[in-house]
Design a protein around this motif. Structure first.
Motif, PDB file in Angstrom:
ATOM      1  N   GLU A  96       0.807  -1.221   0.000  1.00  0.00           N
ATOM      2  CA  GLU A  96       0.000   0.000   0.000  1.00  0.00           C
ATOM      3  C   GLU A  96       0.843   1.276   0.000  1.00  0.00           C
ATOM      4  O   GLU A  96       0.326   2.368  -0.215  1.00  0.00           O
ATOM      5  CB  GLU A  96      -0.939   0.010   1.205  1.00  0.00           C
ATOM      6  N   ALA A 121      -8.862   1.346   5.766  1.00  0.00           N
ATOM      7  CA  ALA A 121      -7.404   1.450   5.774  1.00  0.00           C
ATOM      8  C   ALA A 121      -6.902   2.880   5.706  1.00  0.00           C
ATOM      9  O   ALA A 121      -5.844   3.196   6.274  1.00  0.00           O
ATOM     10  CB  ALA A 121      -6.812   0.654   4.613  1.00  0.00           C
ATOM     11  N   LEU A 149      -2.632   6.152   6.090  1.00  0.00           N
ATOM     12  CA  LEU A 149      -2.771   4.710   5.919  1.00  0.00           C
ATOM     13  C   LEU A 149      -2.546   4.025   7.260  1.00  0.00           C
ATOM     14  O   LEU A 149      -1.497   4.190   7.887  1.00  0.00           O
ATOM     15  CB  LEU A 149      -1.742   4.190   4.910  1.00  0.00           C
ATOM     16  N   HIS A 150      -3.541   3.272   7.709  1.00  0.00           N
ATOM     17  CA  HIS A 150      -3.419   2.476   8.933  1.00  0.00           C
ATOM     18  C   HIS A 150      -2.814   1.126   8.545  1.00  0.00           C
ATOM     19  O   HIS A 150      -3.473   0.293   7.931  1.00  0.00           O
ATOM     20  CB  HIS A 150      -4.784   2.300   9.593  1.00  0.00           C
ATOM     21  N   THR A 151      -1.542   0.923   8.911  1.00  0.00           N
ATOM     22  CA  THR A 151      -0.806  -0.237   8.410  1.00  0.00           C
ATOM     23  C   THR A 151      -1.197  -1.551   9.061  1.00  0.00           C
ATOM     24  O   THR A 151      -0.969  -2.621   8.503  1.00  0.00           O
ATOM     25  CB  THR A 151       0.712  -0.042   8.616  1.00  0.00           C
TER      26      THR A 151
END
Length: 519
Positions: free
Chosen positions: A316, A383, A389-391
């Motif tokens: 991502e 996400a 961006l939440h990894t």
């Protein structure tokens, strides 16, 4: 910049030179550009249109680099797919993307044909290496890739591509559920490659020759190709990982750095045959995809005199988020500092930043971050929130900005109300002289919620016992962190890029632990 501009940029800036070596043959940057243009024209002649999806599924070879450029030059979107996937996995990707074509090789063709059988959209199969021996595999929708190139029109119809157009859709491995298609734009991929090239040039690091042993039909292939174009570098491509071939390539081409995964580095350490080669040119091995035990980093330095530069990335993020930098402090256990243009945040459960040193979820922001998942708005909203961006990875930052990945949120073990991070245990157990590899997982327990199991691959010939390892853990850990049992295996399940498949491992170990009365 558009990714299809990079080969011309490379040729204009550096002139014609050997861009890659494969099976003893050198191929120039001009050859790759000319062949990609002819292949693109051939794809267009077969009806491939801008926005269409084209799968590239083959082992490491020059055709992978050529196909990536060809698909984009035709205006289509590349879907890199690991050739080692099961036909059912390939089928899911082909169906979900409605791919119009698959570029593959003769050795992979039987699996691909099985994968696409009965699909509503029957993709055209373009196959490298077809010969008389596998002529029986040819069908109405199967064509020799070389023939496509030779019969192609002289000129490709250049599409009007924009930086925010999707260049790649990379389906995740699906280790925690159904694979999702990560969309990456030209801007995402270019910004990440440009940052890598800029860091290397600032440090005065020569482009030189590197080694391509990781799967090219993955985000690594795109990152490597783009960086090579920008820096004027050369790559020695190996069809698969082999300790003798890796050592031979390092010796012959005087390679000073390359990228690998911990399993490959472990294999190099374990094989006495490495002593038969001159590896003195090697200075740095980049490691990613999975955590590298600190003990192994020290062992590599001691044996080969080589520094291991751990980095962190994910599909991502196109893909690099952080890395160690040449000329800066090397902190074993850390994955380095943020890439230029990339912002990091360690956040609490509601996304608010935490102080230096505290543990929380890693959030990432920058031009390299995906716009979302292909035809999956719910996953995209989950996400990416407020541009971050939440990894799903848990980490911390130190006072110098170095990032430490503690674990995956999904791998966190909750035992009797206590949080246990598997990596803490793995770092301890791998330091035992009789342990070659280890993975720590949590399995369901009625009494404790979850129990801790250590899955160990012993060093060949070692006579280590469960009691010995449990005593060893008791000496160094609080009682609640100590595994309730040790299960010995010959090998850990891994994905094509070397990640331990903890989801499938948890399922296997839960059954084994119950049978052995551990839970």
């Amino acid at each position: 910049m558009i990714l299809t501009d990079l080969p011309e940029h490379n040729l204009k800036r550096f002139g014609e030179y050997p861009f890659l070596y494969f099976n003893g043959q050198a191929l120039s940057n001009r050859y790759l550009l000319d062949t990609a243009n002819r292949m693109a024209a051939g794809l267009q002649a077969q009806g491939v249109k801008p926005g269409d999806r084209v799968i590239v599924c083959m082992a490491n070879s020059p055709e992978v680099f050529i196909a990536y450029q060809a698909v984009m030059r035709a205006g289509a979107i590349v879907l890199p797919v690991m050739h080692v996937l099961h036909p059912k996995e390939i089928r899911f990707i082909a169906s979900a993307s409605e791919a119009c074509a698959i570029i593959t090789s003769a050795s992979v063709l039987p699996n691909v044909q099985q994968a696409v059988e009965g699909l509503a959209v029957q993709p055209l199969l373009l196959v490298a290496g077809l010969d008389a021996a596998n002529a029986g595999l040819v069908s109405e929708r199967t064509m020799d890739l070389q023939t496509l190139v030779e019969l192609a029109p002289e000129l490709v119809q250049k599409p009007d591509l924009q930086p925010d157009d999707t260049a790649v859709i990379l389906f995740t491995s699906g280790t925690t559920g159904q694979p999702k298609g990560v969309m990456l734009t030209h801007r995402n991929l270019y910004s990440n490659a440009a940052a890598a090239a800029a860091l290397a040039e600032q440090s005065g690091e020569p482009a030189g020759v590197t080694l391509g042993v990781l799967p090219l039909a993955h985000i690594y292939g795109f990152t490597t190709a783009n960086t090579l174009f920008l820096r004027g570098g050369t790559i020695v491509v190996l069809a698969k990982f082999s300790v003798p071939e890796v050592c031979q390539a390092i010796q012959e081409h005087r390679i000073r750095r390359f990228s690998a995964v911990p399993a490959m580095i472990q294999a190099l350490m374990a094989d006495p045959a490495t002593d038969n080669y001159d590896l003195s040119s090697l200075e740095i091995v980049g490691s990613g995809s999975a955590p590298m035990p600190v003990a192994l980093i020290a062992a590599v330095k001691q044996r080969f005199g080589v520094d291991v530069y751990e980095g962190y990335g994910l599909s991502e993020a196109a893909p690099t988020v952080s890395a160690h930098r040449t000329g800066e402090s090397l902190k074993p256990g850390s994955v380095g500092r943020a890439f230029p243009g990339v912002e990091l945040r360690i956040a609490d459960e509601v996304g608010q930043p935490l102080p230096v040193g505290e543990i929380g979820e890693l959030l990432v922001r920058g031009e390299n971050i995906t716009p979302g998942y292909y035809q999956n708005e719910a996953a995209t909203r989950a996400a990416i929130q407020d541009g971050w961006l939440h990894t799903g990875d848990v980490g911390r930052l130190d006072e110098d900005g170095y990032l430490y990945i503690v674990d995956r949120k999904k791998d966190l073990i909750l035992r009797g109300g206590f949080n246990i991070y598997p990596r803490d245990l793995e770092e301890l157990i791998i330091a035992h002289p009789s342990v070659a590899e280890v993975a720590v997982v949590g399995v369901p327990s009625e009494r404790m919620g979850e129990e801790v199991i250590a899955v160990v691959v012993p060093v060949p010939g070692a006579m280590v016992t469960e009691a010995e390892l449990l005593d060893y853990c008791h000496e160094h850990l609080a009682k609640y962190k100590t595994p309730c049992g040790i299960i010995f295996v010959e090998a850990l399940p891994r994905s094509g890029v070397g990640k331990i498949l903890k989801k499938s491992l948890r399922e296997q170990i839960a059954t084994m632990a119950a049978e052995q009365g551990l839970i």
